[in-house]
Design an enzyme around this catalytic site. Structure first.
Site, short mmCIF file in Angstrom:
data_model
loop_
_atom_site.label_atom_id
_atom_site.label_comp_id
_atom_site.label_asym_id
_atom_site.label_seq_id
_atom_site.Cartn_x
_atom_site.Cartn_y
_atom_site.Cartn_z
CG PHE A 1 42.18 37.08 43.53
CD1 PHE A 1 43.04 37.10 42.44
CD2 PHE A 1 40.87 37.51 43.35
CE1 PHE A 1 42.60 37.51 41.18
CE2 PHE A 1 40.41 37.92 42.10
CZ PHE A 1 41.28 37.93 41.01
CG ASP B 1 38.40 41.85 49.04
OD1 ASP B 1 37.19 41.65 48.78
OD2 ASP B 1 39.29 41.82 48.18
CE LYS C 1 34.23 38.21 42.66
NZ LYS C 1 34.43 38.50 41.23
#
Length: 415
Positions: free
Chosen positions: A151, A236, A265
């Protein structure tokens, strides 16, 4: 007014807020029926005044807690000065921010963006440009290796290499140039490399898949293989980085340094969207003016908050707290295996918990936890994720495990 009348009024307020959202916000999420109005530390309060322990932390975006005073001070100070200049001009916050972030990551350069998906898209563009301009790949032939179950976001290019059908259905045609191999299988990754491979894009720990931790030898093998084949290793770390796993980066847990970090984030402290691609000059230096950009990327407000985040991480205190409290969380959760829990995975303050599907779905467990004052998120049917802010207390952790224990017992008793 009686307590019953108060509850009715409060419930009506919450129902009205949910109804407004359902009527006028696109239905691209299926949230739990709670309307959050404020937050402090690891706890949030809804419009009815009920408090909940936040065990999602906005998918790790709120690693340092709601209303963190250090981060709020940084934001307030910058709000009174200037918030946006665009990259057409310099601003006095960007230089200090990118310098500090590069130092934290042990790299030369930072490409500031806004969202995690933008960081991934930017990393893809950088890898392709590097492949053509440095490695010598034939024009338009570059390919990037990704892992099954990944994801990385939901843009059109990113879902082109997703195997989540909810994310893909009816959004084609898709972007070519990606090869999918099993996650955790370094041999399969090496077998997929050819002369046109420019990068391997990997989550050190797969978050949306259910906090899946690969074998300890996997990331070191990926690093060795990519280096040997002159292929970039892009990590990531948008969810796993910046303290969540008990280390600055999840790659640190196995002493691996990728060519590019993708961050987001928590980099914005839960206040503003901030993301970045971080790497050395021999890779990120392929970008030239006009070839990539963002109006808001590197804006003064984001840079001021991001700098405060990096300074907080530079002390190592947050990472150590996540490691110690994470051990407490995992110790408690592991005791539930065989008592409604099939398996527990994770690192630091990040846990994926597989619920026995014969007992309840992940959504049902999350709804039951919500009724007891704990907010968590389900994924892939019977898995729930716990990722409380790093500022969570020992008592909070013990209480969270206790609530899950009670909920599982109630489902078992109902069978």
């Amino acid at each position: 007014m009686t307590q019953t009348e108060t509850d009715t009024k409060a419930s009506a307020a919450q129902a009205h807020a949910i109804d407004l959202e359902n009527q006028h916000a696109a239905h691209n999420y299926h949230p739990l029926p709670v309307v959050v109005a404020s937050g402090d530390g690891a706890w949030v309060t809804d419009v009815d005044g009920r408090r909940y322990l936040d065990c999602l932390a906005a998918y790790s975006a709120v690693n340092f807690g709601h209303s963190n005073p250090v981060l709020l001070d940084a934001a307030r100070e910058q709000l009174g000065r200037i918030t946006l200049t665009s990259r057409a001009f310099h601003n006095d916050q960007l230089g200090p921010f990118v310098t500090a972030l590069a130092e934290l990551a042990g790299k030369d350069l930072v490409l500031p963006m806004n969202t995690g998906a933008e960081a991934v898209e930017s990393g893809i563009k950088v890898a392709r440009a590097w492949g053509y301009r440095v490695k010598g790949v034939a024009p338009d032939q570059a390919n990037i290796i990704v892992a099954a179950g990944n994801f990385h976001g939901r843009t059109t290019t990113i879902i082109s290499f997703s195997d989540d059908q909810d994310a893909r259905a009816d959004f084609g045609p898709f972007t070519p140039g990606f090869r999918t191999v099993p996650y955790g299988d370094a041999a399969a990754l090496e077998a997929a490399i050819d002369e046109n491979t420019v990068a391997a894009l990997i989550e050190p720990i797969q978050g949306e898949a259910g906090v899946v931790v690969p074998p300890a030898e996997y990331l070191p093998a990926v690093r060795e293989i990519t280096a040997r084949h002159n292929v970039l290793f892009i990590a990531d770390e948008i969810q796993s980085g910046l303290g969540r796993t008990g280390a600055t980066f999840a790659c640190d847990l196995v002493d691996v340094v990728p060519d590019l970090y993708l961050l987001g984030k928590a980099l914005g402290g839960g206040i503003v969207p901030v993301s970045a691609v971080v790497g050395n000059r021999d890779v990120l230096g392929v970008l030239q003016p006009g070839q990539h950009g963002s109006t808001f990327g590197g804006n003064p407000l984001a840079a001021a908050v991001g700098l405060a985040v990096v300074k907080m991480l530079a002390t190592g205190e947050m990472q150590e707290t996540a490691r110690i409290r994470g051990a407490r969380l995992h110790d408690g959760l592991t005791k539930l295996v065989g008592r409604g829990v099939v398996a527990v995975r994770g690192a630091g303050l990040w846990a994926g918990i597989d619920i026995d599907p014969a007992l309840a779905s992940g959504r049902e467990v999350c709804e039951a936890l919500m009724s007891r004052g704990l907010l968590a998120k389900d994924t892939h049917g019977s898995t729930i994720r716990l990722a409380p802010p790093i500022v969570v207390s020992d008592d909070d952790i013990d209480w969270a495990v206790e609530q899950l224990t009670i909920v599982l017992g109630e489902f078992a008793a109902a069978k």
